[in-house]
Design an enzyme around this catalytic site. Structure first.
Site, PDB file in Angstrom:
ATOM      1  N   GLU A  43       0.799  -1.342  -0.015  1.00 59.53           N
ATOM      2  CA  GLU A  43       0.205   0.121  -0.107  1.00 59.53           C
ATOM      3  C   GLU A  43       0.922   1.255   0.050  1.00 59.53           C
ATOM      4  O   GLU A  43       1.627   1.440   1.050  1.00 59.53           O
ATOM      5  CB  GLU A  43      -0.979  -0.073   1.152  1.00 59.53           C
ATOM      6  CG  GLU A  43      -1.751   1.148   1.196  1.00 59.53           C
ATOM      7  CD  GLU A  43      -2.426   1.470   2.511  1.00 59.53           C
ATOM      8  OE1 GLU A  43      -2.831   2.445   3.081  1.00 59.53           O
ATOM      9  OE2 GLU A  43      -2.801   0.322   3.264  1.00 59.53           O
ATOM     10  N   ARG A  47       0.427  10.272   0.991  1.00 66.05           N
ATOM     11  CA  ARG A  47       0.817  11.478   1.970  1.00 66.05           C
ATOM     12  C   ARG A  47       2.353  12.173   1.392  1.00 66.05           C
ATOM     13  O   ARG A  47       2.573  12.982   1.973  1.00 66.05           O
ATOM     14  CB  ARG A  47       1.415  10.533   3.147  1.00 66.05           C
ATOM     15  CG  ARG A  47       0.170   9.912   4.024  1.00 66.05           C
ATOM     16  CD  ARG A  47       0.789   9.252   5.073  1.00 66.05           C
ATOM     17  NE  ARG A  47       0.041   8.043   5.726  1.00 66.05           N
ATOM     18  CZ  ARG A  47       0.234   7.078   6.568  1.00 66.05           C
ATOM     19  NH1 ARG A  47       1.394   7.576   7.358  1.00 66.05           N
ATOM     20  NH2 ARG A  47      -0.692   6.228   7.100  1.00 66.05           N
ATOM     21  N   THR A  71      -4.540   5.878   2.010  1.00 68.73           N
ATOM     22  CA  THR A  71      -4.834   7.483   2.569  1.00 68.73           C
ATOM     23  C   THR A  71      -5.638   8.289   1.544  1.00 68.73           C
ATOM     24  O   THR A  71      -5.234   9.414   1.316  1.00 68.73           O
ATOM     25  CB  THR A  71      -3.508   8.188   3.110  1.00 68.73           C
ATOM     26  OG1 THR A  71      -2.721   7.237   3.770  1.00 68.73           O
ATOM     27  CG2 THR A  71      -3.995   9.329   4.203  1.00 68.73           C
ATOM     28  N   LYS A 131     -10.993  -1.849   7.024  1.00 71.37           N
ATOM     29  CA  LYS A 131      -9.736  -1.659   7.962  1.00 71.37           C
ATOM     30  C   LYS A 131     -10.146  -0.824   9.109  1.00 71.37           C
ATOM     31  O   LYS A 131     -10.955   0.116   9.151  1.00 71.37           O
ATOM     32  CB  LYS A 131      -9.297  -0.409   6.921  1.00 71.37           C
ATOM     33  CG  LYS A 131      -7.962   0.200   7.614  1.00 71.37           C
ATOM     34  CD  LYS A 131      -7.263   1.506   6.771  1.00 71.37           C
ATOM     35  CE  LYS A 131      -6.108   2.209   7.568  1.00 71.37           C
ATOM     36  NZ  LYS A 131      -5.514   3.129   6.701  1.00 71.37           N
TER      37      LYS A 131
END
Length: 216
Positions: A43, A47, A71, A131
């Site tokens: 993943e 960011r 994210t 998640k």
């Protein structure tokens, strides 16, 4: 056969590395180090400014890896991730707009939840792989045990607080498919180009999980 989030999590077990790639020049060495440690699902979080470029580079160099974008907090990021070659998408939470954007993109989607109400919301959108974020130690273990009763068949990927010390505690839970974590490839080791250490951390996580499977 189309890829589903359930398949992604099964293949990721025991751990889905959560990667913050600040320097795109290190992306391929990082992916190679993880692959050498037995990891084949990654993943790449959005960011860092060039995260999608890093994701695209990994996809091109390592076509056998499953590479997701993490994210995702804005709707437009889903199409951007898909166009960069992401196999799946991950968010720290779940909203109606994000769920709609995920559906429009066609990407398998792992939305984040933390409470029973959020699990219900995700279920309304058809998601059964979720998640759990943030997963903070014993409190999250108790939460996952509590969620097992009313939410039969839901599989979780706890992230945000999982470490080698509590890895097996999470993986022993029947409703945990895998865990997500930054400890496999922390920013400090990436910056130091400590690829052997990252490979070792990945191998150790797999060995720990392997011992659990042998005694289950």
């Amino acid at each position: 056969m189309s890829l589903t989030m359930d398949v992604v999590l099964q293949r990721a077990r025991p751990v889905l590395p959560v990667l913050v790639i600040e320097d795109i020049g290190l992306a391929l060495d990082l992916a190679g180090a993880l692959r050498a440690g037995g990891i084949d699902v990654l993943e790449v979080t959005l960011r860092a400014p060039r995260a999608l470029d890093a994701l695209a580079a990994i996809r091109k160099e390592f076509p056998d890896l499953l590479v997701g974008a993490g994210t995702l907090i804005h709707t437009e990021q889903f199409l951007e991730a898909r166009d960069a070659g992401a196999h799946f998408a991950v968010s720290p939470g779940c909203t109606e707009r994000l769920a709609a954007a995920a559906e429009d993109s066609g990407l398998p989607y792992l939305p984040g939840v933390m409470t029973p109400s959020e699990v219900l919301l995700a279920l309304e959108y058809g998601y059964r792989s979720l998640k759990l974020f943030p997963a903070n130690g014993n409190g999250s273990v108790k939460m996952l045990k509590s969620l097992k009763g009313p939410f039969t068949g839901i599989r979780f990927c706890p992230t945000g607080g999982v470490t080698p010390d509590n890895l097996l505690t999470f993986l022993r839970l029947p409703n945990v498919a895998c865990v997500g974590g930054t400890w496999i490839a922390p920013t400090s080791l990436i910056r130091a180009r400590a690829w052997d250490q990252i490979t070792q951390l990945a191998s150790e996580a797999r060995e720990l999980a392997g011992s659990l499977e042998l005694h289950s």
